[in-house]
Design a protein around this motif. Structure first.
Motif, mmCIF file in Angstrom:
data_model
loop_
_atom_site.group_PDB
_atom_site.id
_atom_site.type_symbol
_atom_site.label_atom_id
_atom_site.label_comp_id
_atom_site.label_asym_id
_atom_site.label_seq_id
_atom_site.Cartn_x
_atom_site.Cartn_y
_atom_site.Cartn_z
ATOM 1 N N VAL A 15 -4.286 6.669 10.217
ATOM 2 C CA VAL A 15 -3.413 7.966 9.781
ATOM 3 C C VAL A 15 -1.859 7.103 9.534
ATOM 4 O O VAL A 15 -1.364 7.455 8.380
ATOM 5 N N LEU A 16 -1.360 6.636 10.654
ATOM 6 C CA LEU A 16 0.072 6.156 10.556
ATOM 7 C C LEU A 16 0.113 5.162 9.388
ATOM 8 O O LEU A 16 0.937 5.044 8.359
ATOM 9 N N GLU A 17 -0.779 4.050 9.082
ATOM 10 C CA GLU A 17 -0.428 3.078 8.128
ATOM 11 C C GLU A 17 -0.985 3.727 6.660
ATOM 12 O O GLU A 17 -0.030 3.312 5.909
ATOM 13 N N VAL A 19 -0.108 6.531 5.711
ATOM 14 C CA VAL A 19 1.104 7.423 5.292
ATOM 15 C C VAL A 19 2.207 6.415 4.765
ATOM 16 O O VAL A 19 2.794 6.650 3.879
ATOM 17 N N SER A 20 2.159 5.204 5.724
ATOM 18 C CA SER A 20 3.373 4.416 5.262
ATOM 19 C C SER A 20 2.991 3.728 3.967
ATOM 20 O O SER A 20 4.012 3.375 3.348
ATOM 21 N N VAL A 22 1.794 5.004 1.515
ATOM 22 C CA VAL A 22 1.955 6.230 0.523
ATOM 23 C C VAL A 22 3.463 5.951 0.167
ATOM 24 O O VAL A 22 3.783 6.029 -0.893
ATOM 25 N N GLY A 23 4.086 5.901 1.430
ATOM 26 C CA GLY A 23 5.660 5.564 1.135
ATOM 27 C C GLY A 23 6.053 4.596 0.373
ATOM 28 O O GLY A 23 6.917 4.470 -0.434
ATOM 29 N N PHE A 66 -3.557 1.523 -0.114
ATOM 30 C CA PHE A 66 -4.126 2.746 0.527
ATOM 31 C C PHE A 66 -5.490 3.084 0.173
ATOM 32 O O PHE A 66 -6.131 3.439 1.305
#
Length: 156
Positions: A15-17, A19-20, A22-23, A66
């Motif tokens: 989840v966290l990685e 999302v990062s 994608v940022g 990603f």
């Protein structure tokens, strides 16, 4: 297969990685000049097409990471593949933080109070990911859950 990971590393890696990442993908595509300027402080802004191209290529690499992460963590049925993927990322984390700190120089690298959001991502968040991978690979989160054996059909 990611469902076999202990809860904390599963949440971080699935989840966290992503999302990062994608940022990291969107940053240069939304504003390449901002992305370039955010890497290191410079005396005067003004970035050429070469800098923009490298920023966009880096953004594309984040997009690829990603996609690879989603593919490995959500589709493989082999825990060994997941572990090898995490080892590869662990090595990349170390080199990513090392190169960033080397380029920042000692004074800027240790001046944590002056870090911008990009430096926190490049050094702070990547160090967090590396430490989480290290703890997982050392078994500090406990054992992986064993996959249930496939159900067999009974003959009537």
């Amino acid at each position: 297969m990611a469902s076999q990971l202990p809860a904390f590393p599963r949440a971080v890696f699935t989840v966290l990685e992503p999302v990062s990442l994608v940022g990291g993908f969107l940053g240069p595509f939304v504003d390449a000049d901002w992305f370039v300027a955010s890497q290191l402080p410079v005396a005067a802004p003004g970035y050429d097409d070469n800098a923009r191209l490298v920023a966009l290529q880096l953004g594309n690499a984040y997009g690829l990471l990603f996609l690879l992460g989603v593919a490995v963590l959500y589709t493989t049925t082999e825990l060994r593949v997941v572990r090898n993927y995490l080892v590869a990322l662990w090595i990349a984390d170390i080199s990513h933080v090392g190169v960033t700190c080397w380029t920042l120089g000692y004074e800027r690298a240790v001046d944590v109070g002056s870090w911008n959001a990009v430096t926190w991502g490049n050094v702070g968040f990547t160090t967090f990911l590396c430490l989480t991978r290290t703890a997982y690979l050392l078994g500090l989160f406990g054992p992986d859950r064993q996959q249930a054996p496939p159900a067999t059909k009974k003959k009537a």
